[in-house]
Design a protein around this motif. Structure first.
Motif, PDB file in Angstrom:
ATOM      1  N   ASN A 356       0.799  -1.230   0.000  1.00  0.00           N
ATOM      2  CA  ASN A 356       0.000   0.000   0.000  1.00  0.00           C
ATOM      3  C   ASN A 356       0.828   1.276   0.000  1.00  0.00           C
ATOM      4  O   ASN A 356       0.384   2.323   0.479  1.00  0.00           O
ATOM      5  N   ARG A 357       2.021   1.207  -0.556  1.00  0.00           N
ATOM      6  CA  ARG A 357       2.838   2.411  -0.659  1.00  0.00           C
ATOM      7  C   ARG A 357       2.581   3.131  -1.984  1.00  0.00           C
ATOM      8  O   ARG A 357       2.318   2.512  -3.000  1.00  0.00           O
ATOM      9  N   GLU A 358       2.656   4.444  -1.929  1.00  0.00           N
ATOM     10  CA  GLU A 358       2.475   5.266  -3.130  1.00  0.00           C
ATOM     11  C   GLU A 358       3.849   5.556  -3.711  1.00  0.00           C
ATOM     12  O   GLU A 358       4.587   6.412  -3.231  1.00  0.00           O
ATOM     13  N   VAL A 359       4.171   4.843  -4.755  1.00  0.00           N
ATOM     14  CA  VAL A 359       5.513   4.926  -5.348  1.00  0.00           C
ATOM     15  C   VAL A 359       5.568   5.992  -6.435  1.00  0.00           C
ATOM     16  O   VAL A 359       6.566   6.698  -6.593  1.00  0.00           O
ATOM     17  N   GLY A 360       4.476   6.110  -7.189  1.00  0.00           N
ATOM     18  CA  GLY A 360       4.440   7.064  -8.287  1.00  0.00           C
ATOM     19  C   GLY A 360       5.118   6.524  -9.533  1.00  0.00           C
ATOM     20  O   GLY A 360       5.718   5.446  -9.539  1.00  0.00           O
ATOM     21  N   THR A 361       5.023   7.277 -10.613  1.00  0.00           N
ATOM     22  CA  THR A 361       5.757   6.953 -11.836  1.00  0.00           C
ATOM     23  C   THR A 361       7.111   7.653 -11.785  1.00  0.00           C
ATOM     24  O   THR A 361       7.190   8.839 -11.458  1.00  0.00           O
ATOM     25  N   ARG A 362       8.149   6.905 -12.113  1.00  0.00           N
ATOM     26  CA  ARG A 362       9.501   7.466 -12.098  1.00  0.00           C
ATOM     27  C   ARG A 362      10.225   7.033 -13.377  1.00  0.00           C
ATOM     28  O   ARG A 362      10.154   5.870 -13.754  1.00  0.00           O
ATOM     29  N   ILE A 363      10.886   7.967 -13.985  1.00  0.00           N
ATOM     30  CA  ILE A 363      11.700   7.682 -15.174  1.00  0.00           C
ATOM     31  C   ILE A 363      13.144   8.002 -14.827  1.00  0.00           C
ATOM     32  O   ILE A 363      13.455   9.132 -14.420  1.00  0.00           O
ATOM     33  N   VAL A 364      14.008   7.020 -14.941  1.00  0.00           N
ATOM     34  CA  VAL A 364      15.412   7.223 -14.570  1.00  0.00           C
ATOM     35  C   VAL A 364      16.323   6.868 -15.741  1.00  0.00           C
ATOM     36  O   VAL A 364      15.932   6.143 -16.663  1.00  0.00           O
ATOM     37  N   ASN A 365      17.532   7.403 -15.679  1.00  0.00           N
ATOM     38  CA  ASN A 365      18.580   7.171 -16.687  1.00  0.00           C
ATOM     39  C   ASN A 365      18.233   7.782 -18.042  1.00  0.00           C
ATOM     40  O   ASN A 365      18.708   7.307 -19.081  1.00  0.00           O
ATOM     41  N   LEU A 366      17.408   8.810 -18.054  1.00  0.00           N
ATOM     42  CA  LEU A 366      17.018   9.442 -19.314  1.00  0.00           C
ATOM     43  C   LEU A 366      18.108  10.420 -19.749  1.00  0.00           C
ATOM     44  O   LEU A 366      18.464  11.355 -19.018  1.00  0.00           O
ATOM     45  N   ASN A 367      18.660  10.196 -20.939  1.00  0.00           N
ATOM     46  CA  ASN A 367      19.680  11.063 -21.516  1.00  0.00           C
ATOM     47  C   ASN A 367      19.012  11.932 -22.575  1.00  0.00           C
ATOM     48  O   ASN A 367      18.508  11.426 -23.583  1.00  0.00           O
ATOM     49  N   LEU A 368      19.002  13.233 -22.353  1.00  0.00           N
ATOM     50  CA  LEU A 368      18.258  14.132 -23.236  1.00  0.00           C
ATOM     51  C   LEU A 368      18.891  14.245 -24.621  1.00  0.00           C
ATOM     52  O   LEU A 368      18.249  14.732 -25.565  1.00  0.00           O
ATOM     53  N   ASN A 369      20.118  13.801 -24.758  1.00  0.00           N
ATOM     54  CA  ASN A 369      20.778  13.860 -26.068  1.00  0.00           C
ATOM     55  C   ASN A 369      20.524  12.607 -26.904  1.00  0.00           C
ATOM     56  O   ASN A 369      20.517  12.666 -28.133  1.00  0.00           O
ATOM     57  N   ASN A 370      20.322  11.481 -26.230  1.00  0.00           N
ATOM     58  CA  ASN A 370      20.266  10.205 -26.949  1.00  0.00           C
ATOM     59  C   ASN A 370      18.898   9.529 -26.953  1.00  0.00           C
ATOM     60  O   ASN A 370      18.639   8.651 -27.777  1.00  0.00           O
ATOM     61  N   HIS A 371      18.027   9.896 -26.026  1.00  0.00           N
ATOM     62  CA  HIS A 371      16.764   9.178 -25.883  1.00  0.00           C
ATOM     63  C   HIS A 371      15.581   9.998 -26.396  1.00  0.00           C
ATOM     64  O   HIS A 371      15.560  11.225 -26.256  1.00  0.00           O
TER      65      HIS A 371
END
Length: 495
Positions: A356-371
């Motif tokens: 019952n924990r609220e984890v949320g959506t998380r995006i990690v390791n996003l490289n703004l030059n390559n992704h």
């Protein structure tokens, strides 16, 4: 001749017509065409007027009869599927005394948690196979505590499907499967959970009569016939909550078989014959539709994943894309593991499987030059798939052994990336079927004589589409999953 299926959802009512001899689907209609409204007087509350369900049921039955040019005399049986865990209260005349408190209403969470702590986890697990949690019994206790003037007017409590059966027949009854989903069933004593009723101070006379899940539960009476357009005397042959019914629709009845859905939320529903539970706070356990005490103790273990299809829909609505198909095609251009991008998809509220924990959506390791967009699409599909795999690990720790997963042909399972990722990591086939809960409820008429073998043939002949098999190259998938799991565990540890 035909069977009629009713699926009483919180968004809409679906009505299906199938040929009684072959199980072939003739038509499915939806009422209303737009989503039904929910009343949320306070944050976390969700109510609906059961009378509105009935109006939509009657309108849908009238439509399906007219549009398919049949007579009500041609309908020889009715099956009912319904949104689980709802509370409907009626007086002695069968009139509702308040709105239904439906499945997604969370007002009784604290009541259920207190009961779990005071009764004890061991006793709840041994007798109820669950925590009382936010289920129907806890909602009824809330009414008694907070609306005593309503409680004293109530003659019987019912689940949503029981209410529709009552409107059709004038009879108030329910099933063991239904009582178990409300946490009113004692699996050890094989009767009403009197100790929980006593703890909550609930009146025993409010429990409806119990009928078998399959067979002639009741019959359409004169009033029900006039309002619905059905023939008087038509039998109601089946009734079950939406997730047990989804399993039935996918021919999931035996240990080792798993039903899965990938809609707004994801659900894994596995059948076992073991009454022992270890994860009663994270996995729900209900009497499956073919549960027979001692003879066939079939238990449906249900694990819900809130952050599922809603995550992919959010991307559809917020990326510059036109369709799920375009998103899937963009994702196919990206290698397994999304070039390191990890998406944790739990942005739809508290996750029961994560305590019952609220984890949320998380995006990690996003490289703004390559992704780019493709990486987000692939990471989302993989992240949701990984959450299913994570859920299956919890199920296995609770004693589930799996041979096959069967799923409906919904958005997520239509994705090759999603289905292949899940299949490869869990190590068994995923079979895809084109069916709905309303069609399954209609076909259940075949099971009034317990002929499960014939029923299974009906599903294969009418609904089977394809299978996804585990890929031989598993290592890349395992690496990607472990990366995702590590990020999830880091998140959980930081909450």
């Amino acid at each position: 001749m035909y069977y009629l299926g009713l699926d009483i959802g919180s968004s809409s009512i679906k009505i299906a017509l199938v040929v009684s001899e072959t199980g072939a689907s003739v038509a499915v209609v939806q009422e209303p065409e737009t989503e039904m409204s929910m009343l949320a007087i306070k944050n976390g509350w969700a109510e609906q007027d059961p009378n509105e369900w009935w109006i939509h049921v009657c309108n849908g039955i009238g439509r399906i009869i007219k549009e398919n040019n049949i007579s009500s005399k041609d309908i020889i049986g009715i099956g009912i599927s319904y949104q689980m865990h709802g509370l409907v209260l009626v007086d002695k005349e069968g009139k509702t005394v308040r709105n239904s408190i439906i499945w997604c209403d969370s007002r009784a969470v604290a009541i259920g948690q207190q009961a779990f702590e005071e009764i004890g986890e061991d006793k709840c697990s041994e007798y109820l196979l669950n925590s009382p949690s936010n289920f129907t019994a806890s909602k009824l206790k809330w009414v008694k505590e907070n609306e005593p003037e309503v409680y004293v007017k109530a003659y019987k409590f019912m689940l949503p499907g029981d209410y529709i059966a009552m409107r059709l027949s004038g009879k108030i009854n329910t099933t063991v499967s239904g009582l178990s989903e409300g946490i009113f069933w004692d699996f050890k004593k094989e009767g009403i959970a009197e100790f929980l009723m006593d703890y909550y101070g609930l009146d025993a006379h409010m429990v409806p009569d119990i009928v078998d899940t399959f067979g002639e539960q009741c019959h359409v009476d004169e009033k029900g016939a006039i309002e619905s357009g059905l023939k008087m005397g038509t039998p109601i042959l089946y009734r079950a909550g939406d997730q047990p019914n989804n399993a039935l629709s996918l021919n999931v009845f035996n240990p080792g078989e798993v039903a899965a859905t990938g809609g707004t939320s994801g659900v894994v529903y596995a059948v076992t014959d073991n009454l022992s539970v270890k994860e009663s706070a994270r996995v729900n356990n209900f009497a499956h539709v073919n549960y027979k005490p001692k003879v066939e103790p079939r238990i449906g273990k249900l694990l819900c994943i809130n952050g599922s299809g809603i995550q992919y829909r959010w991307l559809l609505n917020n990326l510059d894309v036109s369709s799920y198909e375009e998103m899937n095609n963009l994702a196919k251009e990206i290698p397994i593991g999304s070039d390191g991008v990890v998406l944790i998809p739990f942005g739809n509220g508290a996750e029961r499987m994560l305590n019952n924990r609220e984890v949320g959506t998380r995006i990690v390791n996003l490289n703004l030059n390559n992704h780019g967009k493709g990486h987000l699409c692939r990471a989302a599909l993989e992240g949701i798939a990984f959450s299913f795999v994570y859920g299956m690990e919890i199920m296995k720790s609770d004693g589930i052994e799996v041979n096959v997963m069967r799923a409906g042909n919904d958005n997520l399972f239509r994705s090759e990336i999603f289905s292949e990722t899940v299949s490869t990591l869990i190590g068994y086939d995923i079979e895809i079927y084109n069916t709905t809960g309303a069609i399954g409820a209609a076909r259940a008429g075949v099971l009034q004589n317990g002929d499960f073998e014939t029923y299974g043939k009906v599903i294969m002949e009418n609904d089977y589409i394809m299978s996804f098999e585990p890929l031989k190259n598993k290592e890349t998938y395992k690496v990607a999953y472990q990366r995702w799991k590590k990020e999830l565990e880091l998140t959980l540890n930081n909450l």
